[in-house]
Write an enzyme that holds these catalytic residues in place. Structure first.
Site, PDB file in Angstrom:
ATOM      1  CG  ASN A   9      -1.729   1.237   1.391  1.00 15.24           C
ATOM      2  OD1 ASN A   9      -1.794   2.048   0.466  1.00 15.24           O
ATOM      3  ND2 ASN A   9      -2.364   1.407   2.545  1.00 15.24           N
ATOM      4  CD1 TRP A  10       3.560   0.999  -3.001  1.00 17.33           C
ATOM      5  CD2 TRP A  10       3.661   2.297  -4.829  1.00 17.33           C
ATOM      6  NE1 TRP A  10       4.308   0.347  -3.957  1.00 17.33           N
ATOM      7  CE2 TRP A  10       4.392   1.110  -5.084  1.00 17.33           C
ATOM      8  CE3 TRP A  10       3.584   3.259  -5.836  1.00 17.33           C
ATOM      9  CZ2 TRP A  10       5.037   0.873  -6.300  1.00 17.33           C
ATOM     10  CZ3 TRP A  10       4.224   3.019  -7.048  1.00 17.33           C
ATOM     11  CH2 TRP A  10       4.941   1.839  -7.269  1.00 17.33           C
ATOM     12  CE  LYS A  11      -0.142   3.322   4.759  1.00 15.84           C
ATOM     13  NZ  LYS A  11      -0.322   3.448   6.176  1.00 15.84           N
ATOM     14  CG  HIS A  95      -5.966   2.232   5.010  1.00 15.31           C
ATOM     15  ND1 HIS A  95      -5.558   3.174   5.935  1.00 15.31           N
ATOM     16  CD2 HIS A  95      -4.965   1.328   4.923  1.00 15.31           C
ATOM     17  CE1 HIS A  95      -4.353   2.837   6.374  1.00 15.31           C
ATOM     18  NE2 HIS A  95      -3.977   1.721   5.780  1.00 15.31           N
ATOM     19  CD  GLU A  97      -3.116   5.705   6.523  1.00 15.68           C
ATOM     20  OE1 GLU A  97      -3.090   5.691   5.286  1.00 15.68           O
ATOM     21  OE2 GLU A  97      -2.210   5.191   7.227  1.00 15.68           O
ATOM     22  CD  GLU A 171      -3.894  -2.244   7.170  1.00 14.18           C
ATOM     23  OE1 GLU A 171      -2.855  -2.602   6.631  1.00 14.18           O
ATOM     24  OE2 GLU A 171      -4.377  -1.103   7.031  1.00 14.18           O
ATOM     25  N   GLY A 177       2.024   2.285  10.782  1.00 14.80           N
ATOM     26  CA  GLY A 177       3.038   3.328  10.654  1.00 14.80           C
ATOM     27  C   GLY A 177       3.721   3.697  11.960  1.00 14.80           C
ATOM     28  CB  SER A 216       4.565  -1.841  12.126  1.00 15.26           C
ATOM     29  OG  SER A 216       4.231  -0.470  12.292  1.00 15.26           O
ATOM     30  N   GLY A 238       4.812   1.210   4.861  1.00 14.86           N
ATOM     31  CA  GLY A 238       6.168   1.769   4.784  1.00 14.86           C
ATOM     32  C   GLY A 238       7.165   0.844   4.093  1.00 14.86           C
TER      33      GLY A 238
END
Ligand code: PGA
Length: 254
Positions: A9-11, A95, A97, A171, A177, A216, A238
């Site tokens: 997931n490159w975000k 997600h 976020e 998640e 993160g 993570s 990440g």
């Protein structure tokens, strides 16, 4: 037997030049394996670039969000048929976020999941509890409610056997993160609860659904997490931005 799925997931990261380098490195380093599926979920403007660069590879493409509607006057939205048009196989939905910064609700996540399935995409539906919820022993209730909302929406439109087309990502919000990871045992407990919930709707489909862990996941903890019976892969943030780390995670699944 479920295959392992390792999805990056490159975000909101990347640019044309860096994407080209990252994908060239992945193409050189990823060894196609029968038992492991690999995908990268990239920002929408880069879908065409990444589709072209991934042509003739086994690395699959995904997006990070989708509209619940198929077309029309919804400025700023990207529909599931559009993602399909650009060669996406996966789309991440709900997600944390997006739930916290964009007001996504269990209901909108359900509708988006239905839209993705209708367009032939594989939704990666995210669920997870906050630290306060975990400390209040609400983890099972929170993820259960998030999953039920999606299952209710999906089962309104498709037969229960088609639940097998879902991918779920557990998640824990406190692990995303932050460098804090759920222990393999903690994650396995939640994954088992999620699979039981799926089985309550359709026992056969529940055995095929891949349940990913995200939060993570790194080269140094991936092997232990992926060894758990109900952890069928990872959603990697990440560590997906560095080819050597992402590939090390993929290799720990083999
Ligand atoms: P992280 O992100 O690996 O950077 O914790 C995972 C995710 O948010 O999908």
């Amino acid at each position: 037997m479920r295959r392992t799925l390792i999805a990056g997931n490159w975000k909101m990261n990347g640019c044309l030049a860096n994407n080209a380098i990252l994908l060239a490195d992945l193409k050189a380093l990823v060894n196609p394996q029968e038992s492991v599926e690999v995908a990268v979920c990239v920002p929408s403007p880069y879908l065409a670039q990444c589709r072209d660069l991934l042509r003739d590879t086994t690395i699959m493409l995904g997006a990070q969000d989708v509209s619940a509607r198929s077309h029309g006057a919804y400025s700023g939205e990207v529909s599931a048929p559009m993602l399909q048009d650009f060669g996406c196989r996966f789309v991440i939905i709900g997600h944390s976020e997006r739930r916290s910064y964009h007001g996504e609700t269990d209901q909108s996540v359900g509708l988006k999941t239905v839209a993705a399935l209708a367009a032939g995409l594989t939704p990666i539906v995210c669920v997870g509890e906050s630290l306060a919820q975990r400390e209040a022993n609400q983890t099972e209730a929170v993820v259960g409610e998030q999953l039920d909302a999606v299952l209710d929406a999906v089962l309104d439109t498709v037969p229960a056997a088609e639940l097998a087309r879902l991918v779920i990502a557990y998640e824990p919000v406190w692990a995303i993160g932050t460098g804090k990871t759920a222990t393999p045992q903690m994650a396995q407990e939640v994954h088992a609860v999620l699979r039981e919930k799926l089985a309550a709707r359709n026992a056969t489909a529940a055995q095929s659904v891949q349940i990913l862990y995200g939060g993570s996941m790194k080269p140094d903890n991936a092997r232990e997490l992926l060894a758990m019976p109900d952890i069928d892969g990872g959603l990697i943030g990440g560590a997906a931005l560095k080819a050597s780390d992402f590939v090390a995670i993929i290799n720990s699944a083999v």
